[in-house]
Design an enzyme around this catalytic site. Structure first.
Site, PDB file in Angstrom:
ATOM      1  N   LYS A   1      -9.367   5.864  16.015  1.00  0.00           N
ATOM      2  CA  LYS A   1      -9.280   4.585  15.292  1.00  0.00           C
ATOM      3  C   LYS A   1      -7.823   4.413  14.887  1.00  0.00           C
ATOM      4  CE  LYS A   1     -10.919   2.457  10.971  1.00  0.00           C
ATOM      5  NZ  LYS A   1     -11.776   2.703   9.808  1.00  0.00           N
TER       6      LYS A   1
ATOM      7  N   ASP B   1      -5.191   2.446  13.064  1.00  0.00           N
ATOM      8  CA  ASP B   1      -5.133   1.494  11.945  1.00  0.00           C
ATOM      9  C   ASP B   1      -3.713   0.967  11.760  1.00  0.00           C
ATOM     10  OD1 ASP B   1      -6.015   0.110   9.717  1.00  0.00           O
ATOM     11  OD2 ASP B   1      -6.780   1.866   8.656  1.00  0.00           O
TER      12      ASP B   1
ATOM     13  N   ARG C   1       0.838  -1.202   0.000  1.00  0.00           N
ATOM     14  CA  ARG C   1       0.000   0.000   0.000  1.00  0.00           C
ATOM     15  C   ARG C   1       0.879   1.261   0.000  1.00  0.00           C
ATOM     16  NH1 ARG C   1      -4.643   2.682   3.867  1.00  0.00           N
ATOM     17  NH2 ARG C   1      -6.203   2.869   2.260  1.00  0.00           N
TER      18      ARG C   1
ATOM     19  N   ASP D   1     -12.912  -4.966   6.941  1.00  0.00           N
ATOM     20  CA  ASP D   1     -13.177  -3.940   5.930  1.00  0.00           C
ATOM     21  C   ASP D   1     -14.371  -4.318   5.064  1.00  0.00           C
ATOM     22  OD1 ASP D   1     -11.326  -2.104   6.609  1.00  0.00           O
ATOM     23  OD2 ASP D   1      -9.912  -2.559   5.008  1.00  0.00           O
TER      24      ASP D   1
HETATM   25  C1  DGJ Z   1      -8.202   0.407   6.388  1.00  0.00           C
HETATM   26  C2  DGJ Z   1      -9.341   0.445   7.347  1.00  0.00           C
HETATM   27  O1  DGJ Z   1      -9.737  -0.832   7.720  1.00  0.00           O
HETATM   28  C3  DGJ Z   1     -10.477   1.247   6.735  1.00  0.00           C
HETATM   29  O2  DGJ Z   1     -11.590   1.205   7.567  1.00  0.00           O
HETATM   30  C4  DGJ Z   1      -9.997   2.643   6.527  1.00  0.00           C
HETATM   31  O3  DGJ Z   1      -9.718   3.237   7.762  1.00  0.00           O
HETATM   32  C5  DGJ Z   1      -8.771   2.642   5.642  1.00  0.00           C
HETATM   33  N1  DGJ Z   1      -7.751   1.744   6.136  1.00  0.00           N
HETATM   34  C6  DGJ Z   1      -8.184   4.024   5.529  1.00  0.00           C
HETATM   35  O4  DGJ Z   1      -7.008   4.040   4.847  1.00  0.00           O
END
Ligand code: DGJ
Length: 737
Positions: free
Chosen positions: A469, A471, A436, A541
């Site tokens: 959140k 990530d 990514r 996701d």
């Molecule tokens: C992956 C996450 O699981 C999504 O919900 C979102 O936050 C994206 N990344 C954003 O880049």
């Protein structure tokens, strides 16, 4: 006292009336394991269950003797729990019992997440010292039995008390020897957007394992496994679950030996792992939890749900109702500015949503995923006033404000990478593999952890932020710790995790009232380790309601609904292109922590009305959804329908849901048998939402009847048996009179 020592037979028995673990010091001083599982009378001796006159494997090689800490190279050819290399390069150990201590409560694990108690009366811990004289190794096995849970937590501390250097090659957190078979193994396995599918198969001779070498637990395998007697179903039958409180490389394995005995081990993945212990140094393994039930898979889930919700999750939000949120990601992705976000928040407030979350794209110059990770400064092109005014505008609408971050990452196109290219993980002189378009920061280096703490804290202090959140969108390649010497690179992955946990610890303690949700491209690091810092996780996701049935079903084997983020998104669904009714999307997302992930400005009036009713319904019953007992009724896997329910602790309220995935013509009569209700109570059964044209009188049904015969699943038109279409959900609220 739930730990009993019988001096005459040198037996230790952990017992609480719900499970027992019996160990004994064998004749050669090794710690044998005589029994684990069903509760036994603590007054009796079980020494006869183990070997007699055991003085090592000489002339009894391959004998399936139960051992608490099996080692390699001296006649037990099964998978070892501990391999430590001595200064002479050998890996043979002779672990002899030295002493034990029984203490009330449960000590913390240094730098690692673990279950805990709030009162010493909740659990009893026994610490057992074993030692290998030649290597100078002391092993302290720590076992905690909870007073009123069928759960034991186990970890191991290794100390070098000799004069030479030791290298730990394998250090399993738990090892269980079961004397017999057959057992079925159930693991939760999947992929990105398809996490945690239960896979169950009979164990055969040999080893079967799941694990991760990615630097995170991963979407692919959950760090846990279930051993079930064949025939064990959701509510009947014997079984164990072992689960690792850890978020990195792990191995979970079951091995059936030549004579049918079964060994299970779980812990840090030994592949590539090597931890040097200089004289005087020590090493603590992560914690594993072991639960036992004779009430089937559901009994095991009950045990873990309670433990994870009440004594692994912690802090301000542990017991508080979690807000209904609207997340910006699928609604606008990277395409927003201040005004657009405020308009979204205004539309969300009108729906009854309580928290507005700004996802990816607010920092650096991030218009897509090719840049800016690491530059945790507001993108003034999109948010000229910064986060402060945005949060204030959102709060003025009656919502709280939340923010997405991905602290562990750096984009090669970023100011951070320009300044500190050496902070990104990689092997000097070799290309780094991007994923990514991003690289992982080396959190095994304290300077990187310090920098991230300061950078993220500055953001969280810059505005009124109530939710984060966190990530993590890629795994580690070219693992190499630039600050570690060549002969200690085997420590890299675990040191990365220790640094990551340290960052979580610092930020969650500096911002104790912020609700943290963990995420790793969905459920790529949804594990017990993360739950110790973030009481909820973004489950996947994949937001399609039908896919979510399977994903949430699988996750629910281990994780309570209060930990599972579940969002209603727009249709056609962005991951699979499927169109499902709004009611069905909500019916699935209710069984988790409800959120919406769409652009609320794009809704029509009817959809707005429907969502308002959904949010109000969830808020009314949130306590049951988030803290009730979750019961799996019908698996969506391989079937045309699915069903599950939640029951309030006092059993006076329950909510059941049934989803027809595909309709079939001329369906046979069908009834959904419920579980977990009080057979002695009468319940009002009210479908939700009320049928169009006004409801019939609510029916009253006895709990006994609902348990025995359930609810009718009549087709919409009973005269023709006509189907109502695919992807239809029904919900019933049951309230005791
Ligand atoms: C992956 C996450 O699981 C999504 O919900 C979102 O936050 C994206 N990344 C954003 O880049």
């Amino acid at each position: 006292m739930p730990v009993t020592w019988r001096g005459a037979t040198r037996e230790l028995h952990l017992h609480n009336g719900r499970l027992s673990l019996v160990m004994a010091v064998l004749e050669n001083g090794w710690l044998g394991q005589l029994h684990v599982g069903a509760p036994l009378d603590p007054a009796a001796s079980y020494r006869h269950l183990g070997p007699t006159d055991f003085r090592g494997f000489s002339n009894r090689v391959d004998e399936p003797i139960g051992l608490a800490v099996p080692t390699a190279g001296s006649g037990d050819f099964r998978a070892p729990a501990l391999v430590v290399e001595s200064p002479d390069g050998s890996g043979v150990l002779d672990l002899v019992y030295q002493a034990h201590r029984i203490v009330a409560g449960k000590p913390d694990l240094d730098g690692l997440p673990s279950t805990y108690v709030e009162d010493a009366a909740e659990a009893t811990t026994v610490e057992i010292d074993l030692a290998d004289r030649i290597a100078g190794l002391r092993v302290t096995l720590s076992l905690t039995i909870f007073e009123d849970r069928p759960v034991i937590a186990r970890s191991m501390r290794l100390a070098n008390e000799g004069g030479g250097r030791l290298v730990v090659r394998t250090a399993m957190s738990a090892s269980l020897d079961l004397p017999d078979g057959p057992w079925d193994l159930l693991t939760l396995s999947g992929a990105w957007a398809r996490e945690r599918r239960p896979h169950r198969a009979a164990l055969l001779p040999g080893r079967r394992s799941v694990g991760s070498l990615r630097g995170a637990t991963g979407h692919q395998q959950d760090p846990s496994l279930f051993l079930l007697r064949p025939g064990t179903d959701e509510s009947h039958g014997d079984g164990f679950v072992v689960s690792l409180v850890y978020s990195g490389n792990f191995l979970a394995e079951a091995e059936v030996g030549p004579r049918g005995s079964t060994r299970t081990r779980i812990g840090l993945h030994p592949e590539g792992f090597a931890w040097t212990l200089e004289p005087g140094a020590s090493f603590t393994s992560p914690e594993a939890v072991i639960a036992w039930s004779s009430d089937g898979l559901g009994g095991l889930s009950d045990a873990l749900h309670g433990l994870f919700r009440e004594r692994l999750a912690r802090g301000f939000w542990r017991d508080r109702p979690r807000p209904v949120l609207l997340n910006s990601w699928e609604g606008v992705y990277f395409d927003f500015d201040h005004d657009r976000l405020v308009e979204m928040a205004r539309a969300a407030a009108d729906l009854g949503v309580e928290l507005f979350v700004l996802d990816d794209g607010w920092f650096g110059e991030r218009d897509d995923d090719t840049s800016s990770l690491g530059d945790w400064q507001v993108d003034r092109r999109k948010l000229p006033g910064g986060l402060g005014p945005l949060a204030a505008d959102v709060e003025a609408l009656g919502l709280r404000f939340g923010l997405w971050i991905e602290p562990e990452m750096v984009s090669p196109r970023s100011r951070l990478f320009e300044a500190h290219p050496d902070w990104a993980i990689g092997v000097p002189g070799r290309p780094r593999t991007e994923s990514r378009q991003q690289l992982v920061l080396d959190l095994s280096r304290p300077a990187v952890v310090d920098h991230l703490e300061a950078a993220i804290a500055a953001i969280l202090e810059s505005a009124s932020i109530s939710y984060v959140k966190w990530d993590m969108n890629r795994n580690i390649t070219e693992p190499y710790g630039a600050s570690l010497p060549a002969d200690r690179q085997g420590e890299f992955f675990h040191r990365y995790l220790l640094g990551t946990y340290e960052l979580w610890r610092r930020l969650t303690s500096r911002f104790p009232e912020v609700l943290f949700e963990s995420c790793a491209g969905g459920g790529g690091r949804f594990d017990p380790g993360m739950l110790a810092y973030a009481p909820q996780a973004w489950t996947s996701d994949d937001t399609d309601a039908i896919e979510r049935l399977a994903i949430q079903w699988g996750a629910s084997h281990l994780y309570p609904l209060s930990s599972m983020g579940a969002h209603v998104s727009a249709v056609p669904n962005h991951q699979v292109g499927r169109t499902t009714p709004l009611a069905t999307r909500a019916a699935v997302a209710f069984f988790g922590v409800l959120g919406y992930e769409l652009d609320p400005r794009a809704l029509d009036d009817a959809e707005r009305d429907e969502i308002r009713a959904q949010v109000a319904f969830y808020r009314e019953h949130r306590e049951v959804f988030q803290r009730g007992r979750f019961i799996r009724l019908r698996s969506p896997l391989g079937r045309d329908d699915a069903a599950w329910m939640v029951v309030a602790p006092d059993r006076r309220r329950a909510i059941a849901a049934h989803v027809q995935i595909l309709q079939r013509p001329v369906p046979p009569p069908d009834r959904l048998r419920l579980r977990g209700l009080d057979p002695g109570l009468a319940y009002r059964v009210v479908p939700w939402p009320a049928p169009a044209g006004g409801g019939r009188e609510p029916v009253r049904r006895g709990g006994d009847l609902l348990l025995a015969a359930g609810l009718g699943l009549e087709p919409e038109d009973p005269s023709t048996g006509a189907a109502r279409g695919d992807f239809r959900a029904r919900i019933w609220v049951l309230t005791a009179d």
